[in-house]
Design a protein around this motif. Structure first.
Motif, short mmCIF file in Angstrom:
data_model
loop_
_atom_site.label_atom_id
_atom_site.label_comp_id
_atom_site.label_asym_id
_atom_site.label_seq_id
_atom_site.Cartn_x
_atom_site.Cartn_y
_atom_site.Cartn_z
N SER A 1 5.76 -1.26 65.85
CA SER A 1 4.51 -0.69 66.36
C SER A 1 3.35 -1.67 66.54
CB SER A 1 4.07 0.49 65.49
OG SER A 1 3.71 0.07 64.20
N PRO A 2 3.22 -2.70 65.72
CA PRO A 2 2.12 -3.63 65.97
C PRO A 2 2.19 -4.27 67.35
CG PRO A 2 2.95 -3.96 63.76
CD PRO A 2 3.89 -3.01 64.45
N TRP A 3 3.40 -4.52 67.81
CA TRP A 3 3.55 -5.15 69.13
C TRP A 3 3.56 -4.10 70.24
CZ3 TRP A 3 6.15 -6.53 64.71
CH2 TRP A 3 5.77 -7.77 64.18
N ILE A 4 4.05 -2.90 69.95
CA ILE A 4 4.09 -1.83 70.96
C ILE A 4 2.69 -1.28 71.20
CG2 ILE A 4 4.96 0.48 71.48
CD1 ILE A 4 7.50 -0.31 69.91
N ALA A 5 1.98 -0.98 70.11
CA ALA A 5 0.64 -0.39 70.23
C ALA A 5 -0.43 -1.45 70.46
CB ALA A 5 0.31 0.42 68.98
N GLY A 6 -0.10 -2.71 70.21
CA GLY A 6 -1.02 -3.80 70.50
C GLY A 6 -2.10 -4.04 69.48
N PHE A 7 -1.73 -3.97 68.20
CA PHE A 7 -2.74 -4.31 67.19
C PHE A 7 -2.27 -5.46 66.31
CE2 PHE A 7 -0.77 -2.18 63.54
CZ PHE A 7 -0.05 -1.13 64.11
N ASN A 8 -1.54 -6.38 66.88
CA ASN A 8 -1.03 -7.50 66.10
C ASN A 8 -2.11 -8.51 65.73
OD1 ASN A 8 -1.28 -8.38 68.69
ND2 ASN A 8 0.77 -9.25 68.85
N GLY A 9 -3.37 -8.24 66.07
CA GLY A 9 -4.46 -9.09 65.63
C GLY A 9 -4.72 -8.94 64.14
N PHE A 10 -4.33 -7.80 63.55
CA PHE A 10 -4.45 -7.57 62.12
C PHE A 10 -3.17 -8.05 61.46
CE2 PHE A 10 -6.81 -4.01 64.11
CZ PHE A 10 -8.08 -4.35 63.68
N SER A 11 -3.14 -9.29 61.05
CA SER A 11 -1.89 -9.87 60.56
C SER A 11 -1.35 -9.19 59.31
CB SER A 11 -2.06 -11.37 60.31
OG SER A 11 -3.03 -11.59 59.32
N LEU B 1 -1.77 -6.01 58.39
CA LEU B 1 -1.25 -4.70 58.76
C LEU B 1 0.03 -4.84 59.59
CD1 LEU B 1 -1.75 -1.69 58.44
CD2 LEU B 1 -3.07 -1.74 60.55
N THR B 2 0.12 -5.89 60.39
CA THR B 2 1.34 -6.14 61.16
C THR B 2 2.52 -6.35 60.23
OG1 THR B 2 0.09 -7.11 62.98
CG2 THR B 2 2.41 -7.70 62.84
N VAL B 3 2.34 -7.21 59.23
CA VAL B 3 3.40 -7.48 58.27
C VAL B 3 3.70 -6.22 57.45
CG1 VAL B 3 4.00 -8.81 56.20
CG2 VAL B 3 2.90 -9.94 58.14
N ASN B 4 2.67 -5.48 57.07
CA ASN B 4 2.86 -4.25 56.32
C ASN B 4 3.71 -3.25 57.11
OD1 ASN B 4 2.01 -2.18 54.16
ND2 ASN B 4 1.44 -1.21 56.09
N ASN B 5 3.38 -3.04 58.38
CA ASN B 5 4.14 -2.09 59.19
C ASN B 5 5.58 -2.55 59.40
OD1 ASN B 5 1.82 -0.58 59.34
ND2 ASN B 5 1.90 -0.32 61.55
N LEU B 6 5.77 -3.83 59.57
CA LEU B 6 7.12 -4.37 59.74
C LEU B 6 7.96 -4.11 58.50
CD1 LEU B 6 9.13 -6.06 61.41
CD2 LEU B 6 8.17 -8.09 60.31
N ILE B 7 7.44 -4.43 57.33
CA ILE B 7 8.18 -4.24 56.08
C ILE B 7 8.38 -2.76 55.78
CG2 ILE B 7 8.08 -4.56 53.57
CD1 ILE B 7 6.68 -7.27 54.18
N THR B 8 7.33 -1.97 55.95
CA THR B 8 7.43 -0.53 55.68
C THR B 8 8.43 0.13 56.63
OG1 THR B 8 5.13 -0.52 54.94
CG2 THR B 8 6.11 1.60 55.42
N GLY B 9 8.42 -0.25 57.90
CA GLY B 9 9.35 0.32 58.86
C GLY B 9 10.80 -0.01 58.54
N ILE B 10 11.04 -1.24 58.14
CA ILE B 10 12.41 -1.64 57.78
C ILE B 10 12.85 -0.89 56.52
CG2 ILE B 10 13.82 -3.56 56.92
CD1 ILE B 10 12.16 -5.37 58.84
N ALA B 11 11.98 -0.80 55.53
CA ALA B 11 12.31 -0.09 54.29
C ALA B 11 12.59 1.39 54.56
CB ALA B 11 11.17 -0.23 53.28
N TYR B 12 11.77 2.01 55.40
CA TYR B 12 11.96 3.42 55.74
C TYR B 12 13.30 3.62 56.44
CZ TYR B 12 10.95 8.08 57.53
OH TYR B 12 11.01 9.42 57.81
N THR B 13 13.61 2.74 57.38
CA THR B 13 14.88 2.83 58.11
C THR B 13 16.06 2.71 57.15
OG1 THR B 13 13.85 1.90 60.08
CG2 THR B 13 16.25 1.82 59.97
N LEU B 14 15.99 1.77 56.22
CA LEU B 14 17.09 1.58 55.28
C LEU B 14 17.23 2.75 54.32
CD1 LEU B 14 16.72 -2.22 54.46
CD2 LEU B 14 18.44 -1.11 55.92
#
Length: 156
Positions: A51-61, A63-76
């Motif tokens: 979502s950081p890259w899809i929604a375009g808020f990757n300026g918040f580094s 939050l970008t890392v948080n969403n990446l890790i949280t998304g992977i954890a949720y998927t697993l």
């Protein structure tokens, strides 16, 4: 002379219980509801990670890392819904906590969030993740109740 009854592994009570549990889990996971929850949870987790890259808020580094890790954890946590169905209840509650975390993360992680799309994205994805996790938990609870009822009937 003592009469010893030789039992095979096939007739051992634990093996029989494990087979019954596995068959019940497969039936529950093969229902349209179980398949829908698993598929939507997979999509939700993958979207959260990207979502950081899809929604375009990757300026918040952070939050970008948080969403990446949280998304992977949720998927697993919620992938393989049918393969570990007896543990799904606990995994679903952990995934529900990740959904709540996703909702509050823009304020906790990024501090003073200026971008509306960051907040809207995380709140919507967090609510969807929470609802899917609760649906998985309810399905697992229903299976546990059914399993306990079946075990009680077999014991009579």
């Amino acid at each position: 002379m003592t009469d010893r009854t030789h039992t095979t592994m096939e007739s051992h009570p634990d093996i029989l219980e494990m087979r019954e549990r596995h068959a019940l889990a497969e039936r529950a996971a093969s229902t349209p509801q179980g398949q829908a929850v698993e598929a939507l949870s997979l999509l939700c987790g993958l979207y959260l990670a990207a979502s950081p890259w899809i929604a375009g808020f990757n300026g918040f580094s952070t939050l970008t890392v948080n969403n990446l890790i949280t998304g992977i954890a949720y998927t697993l946590l919620l992938s393989g819904f049918g393969h570990a169905y007896e543990r799904t209840h606990a995994r679903a509650w952990a995934a529900a906590l990740l959904g709540v975390w996703t909702i509050i993360a823009p304020w906790v992680v990024a501090g003073n969030v200026d971008t509306t799309r960051t907040v809207v994205n995380n709140v919507i994805v967090g609510i969807v993740a929470l609802l899917l996790a609760l649906a998985a938990s309810a399905a697992a609870g229903k299976t546990d109740r059914t399993d306990r009822g079946r075990t009680a009937r077999m014991a009579r």
